[in-house]
Design a protein around this motif. Structure first.
Motif, PDB file in Angstrom:
ATOM      1  N   MET A   1      37.108   7.872  13.454  1.00 52.55           N
ATOM      2  CA  MET A   1      35.744   8.275  13.268  1.00 52.55           C
ATOM      3  C   MET A   1      35.206   8.987  14.516  1.00 52.55           C
ATOM      4  N   ALA A   2      35.801   8.709  15.670  1.00 54.98           N
ATOM      5  CA  ALA A   2      35.354   9.387  16.886  1.00 54.98           C
ATOM      6  C   ALA A   2      35.591  10.890  16.773  1.00 54.98           C
ATOM      7  N   LEU A   3      36.729  11.276  16.218  1.00 51.17           N
ATOM      8  CA  LEU A   3      37.024  12.692  16.065  1.00 51.17           C
ATOM      9  C   LEU A   3      36.037  13.344  15.099  1.00 51.17           C
ATOM     10  N   LEU A   4      35.678  12.634  14.050  1.00 50.57           N
ATOM     11  CA  LEU A   4      34.679  13.141  13.109  1.00 50.57           C
ATOM     12  C   LEU A   4      33.314  13.275  13.792  1.00 50.57           C
ATOM     13  N   ALA A   5      32.987  12.339  14.655  1.00 43.88           N
ATOM     14  CA  ALA A   5      31.722  12.411  15.396  1.00 43.88           C
ATOM     15  C   ALA A   5      31.694  13.632  16.312  1.00 43.88           C
ATOM     16  N   VAL A   6      32.811  13.928  16.959  1.00 47.07           N
ATOM     17  CA  VAL A   6      32.878  15.117  17.818  1.00 47.07           C
ATOM     18  C   VAL A   6      32.742  16.374  16.968  1.00 47.07           C
ATOM     19  N   ALA A   7      33.401  16.399  15.810  1.00 47.74           N
ATOM     20  CA  ALA A   7      33.296  17.563  14.923  1.00 47.74           C
ATOM     21  C   ALA A   7      31.846  17.754  14.475  1.00 47.74           C
ATOM     22  N   ARG A   8      31.171  16.662  14.141  1.00 45.65           N
ATOM     23  CA  ARG A   8      29.751  16.760  13.752  1.00 45.65           C
ATOM     24  C   ARG A   8      28.910  17.301  14.911  1.00 45.65           C
ATOM     25  N   HIS A   9      29.163  16.794  16.102  1.00 47.89           N
ATOM     26  CA  HIS A   9      28.431  17.238  17.294  1.00 47.89           C
ATOM     27  C   HIS A   9      28.632  18.742  17.508  1.00 47.89           C
ATOM     28  N   VAL A  10      29.871  19.189  17.443  1.00 49.68           N
ATOM     29  CA  VAL A  10      30.170  20.610  17.648  1.00 49.68           C
ATOM     30  C   VAL A  10      29.536  21.437  16.536  1.00 49.68           C
ATOM     31  N   GLY A  11      29.631  20.948  15.309  1.00 48.05           N
ATOM     32  CA  GLY A  11      29.033  21.670  14.185  1.00 48.05           C
ATOM     33  C   GLY A  11      27.543  21.859  14.340  1.00 48.05           C
ATOM     34  N   ARG A  12      26.862  20.854  14.892  1.00 44.07           N
ATOM     35  CA  ARG A  12      25.417  20.941  15.090  1.00 44.07           C
ATOM     36  C   ARG A  12      25.043  21.921  16.207  1.00 44.07           C
ATOM     37  N   GLN A  13      25.968  22.220  17.110  1.00 41.14           N
ATOM     38  CA  GLN A  13      25.690  23.142  18.216  1.00 41.14           C
ATOM     39  C   GLN A  13      25.759  24.602  17.786  1.00 41.14           C
ATOM     40  N   HIS A  14      26.208  24.853  16.564  1.00 39.07           N
ATOM     41  CA  HIS A  14      26.385  26.217  16.080  1.00 39.07           C
ATOM     42  C   HIS A  14      25.510  26.447  14.848  1.00 39.07           C
ATOM     43  N   PRO A  15      25.220  27.695  14.546  1.00 43.20           N
ATOM     44  CA  PRO A  15      24.415  27.970  13.352  1.00 43.20           C
ATOM     45  C   PRO A  15      25.088  27.365  12.108  1.00 43.20           C
ATOM     46  N   PRO A  16      24.300  26.890  11.146  1.00 45.96           N
ATOM     47  CA  PRO A  16      24.871  26.216   9.988  1.00 45.96           C
ATOM     48  C   PRO A  16      25.732  27.112   9.101  1.00 45.96           C
ATOM     49  N   GLU A  17      25.617  28.419   9.242  1.00 43.05           N
ATOM     50  CA  GLU A  17      26.425  29.313   8.413  1.00 43.05           C
ATOM     51  C   GLU A  17      27.796  29.619   9.013  1.00 43.05           C
ATOM     52  N   MET A  18      28.168  28.938  10.103  1.00 41.75           N
ATOM     53  CA  MET A  18      29.437  29.218  10.788  1.00 41.75           C
ATOM     54  C   MET A  18      30.627  28.990   9.865  1.00 41.75           C
ATOM     55  N   THR A  19      31.532  29.961   9.905  1.00 39.74           N
ATOM     56  CA  THR A  19      32.826  29.905   9.237  1.00 39.74           C
ATOM     57  C   THR A  19      33.819  30.492  10.235  1.00 39.74           C
ATOM     58  N   PRO A  20      35.102  30.556   9.902  1.00 42.03           N
ATOM     59  CA  PRO A  20      36.039  31.177  10.854  1.00 42.03           C
ATOM     60  C   PRO A  20      35.647  32.617  11.182  1.00 42.03           C
ATOM     61  N   LEU A  21      36.227  33.136  12.242  1.00 44.98           N
ATOM     62  CA  LEU A  21      35.940  34.517  12.643  1.00 44.98           C
ATOM     63  C   LEU A  21      36.204  35.474  11.483  1.00 44.98           C
ATOM     64  N   PRO A  22      35.363  36.483  11.291  1.00 44.43           N
ATOM     65  CA  PRO A  22      35.601  37.457  10.222  1.00 44.43           C
ATOM     66  C   PRO A  22      36.989  38.077  10.365  1.00 44.43           C
ATOM     67  N   GLY A  23      37.654  38.225   9.259  1.00 40.02           N
ATOM     68  CA  GLY A  23      38.990  38.809   9.276  1.00 40.02           C
ATOM     69  C   GLY A  23      40.101  37.789   9.476  1.00 40.02           C
ATOM     70  N   TRP A  24      39.740  36.572   9.809  1.00 40.85           N
ATOM     71  CA  TRP A  24      40.719  35.512   9.989  1.00 40.85           C
ATOM     72  C   TRP A  24      40.435  34.428   8.970  1.00 40.85           C
ATOM     73  N   SER A  25      41.460  33.848   8.458  1.00 37.79           N
ATOM     74  CA  SER A  25      41.265  32.821   7.446  1.00 37.79           C
ATOM     75  C   SER A  25      42.218  31.660   7.696  1.00 37.79           C
ATOM     76  N   PRO A  26      41.677  30.478   8.026  1.00 34.86           N
ATOM     77  CA  PRO A  26      42.546  29.325   8.145  1.00 34.86           C
ATOM     78  C   PRO A  26      43.234  29.104   6.811  1.00 34.86           C
ATOM     79  N   PRO A  27      44.390  28.484   6.718  1.00 30.34           N
ATOM     80  CA  PRO A  27      45.033  27.755   7.789  1.00 30.34           C
ATOM     81  C   PRO A  27      45.875  28.594   8.737  1.00 30.34           C
ATOM     82  N   GLY A  28      45.973  29.923   8.525  1.00 27.43           N
ATOM     83  CA  GLY A  28      46.793  30.739   9.398  1.00 27.43           C
ATOM     84  C   GLY A  28      46.117  31.174  10.679  1.00 27.43           C
TER      85      GLY A  28
END
Length: 117
Positions: A1-28
């Motif tokens: 759950m600590a890793l999930l908490a860090v992910a939530r923290h990082v997610g809150r530091q960025h605009p809510p519409e954040m997705t991967p960089l344009p032109g790049w698509s995970p998982p690659g």
């Protein structure tokens, strides 16, 4: 759950519409490109003070693999949650939505450690 908490923290530091960089698509998509975080878990790794040069050179696309290369040990639950977040991000979900969907992942069948709280 600590890793999930860090992910939530990082997610809150960025605009809510954040997705991967344009032109790049995970998982690659590598977690780091040219010394900069390119995905949610790239930003999580940066927040955890992973060296950007080392991470860029590794060219890893899976957070769990990068963390293992660095000598970190994740519990099975943390690995499952990291993979789930990356899975939802790869489907194009915005970061807050990917984190929320991953938080609902059933990990009760995986071994529980004291730090899995």
């Amino acid at each position: 759950m600590a890793l999930l908490a860090v992910a939530r923290h990082v997610g809150r530091q960025h605009p809510p519409e954040m997705t991967p960089l344009p032109g790049w698509s995970p998982p690659g998509t590598p977690l780091f490109l040219d010394g900069y975080p390119a995905t949610l878990f790239g930003h999580v790794a940066a927040d955890l003070r992973v060296d950007a040069v080392t991470a860029t050179c590794a060219r890893e696309t899976r957070a769990v693999t990068l963390f293992r290369l660095l000598g970190w040990r994740l519990t099975p639950r943390a690995e499952a949650l990291a993979d789930a977040v990356q899975h939802y991000e790869a489907k194009g979900l915005r970061w807050p939505d990917a984190i929320a969907a991953a938080a609902k992942t059933d990990v009760t069948h995986l071994e529980r450690h004291n730090w899995d709280r």
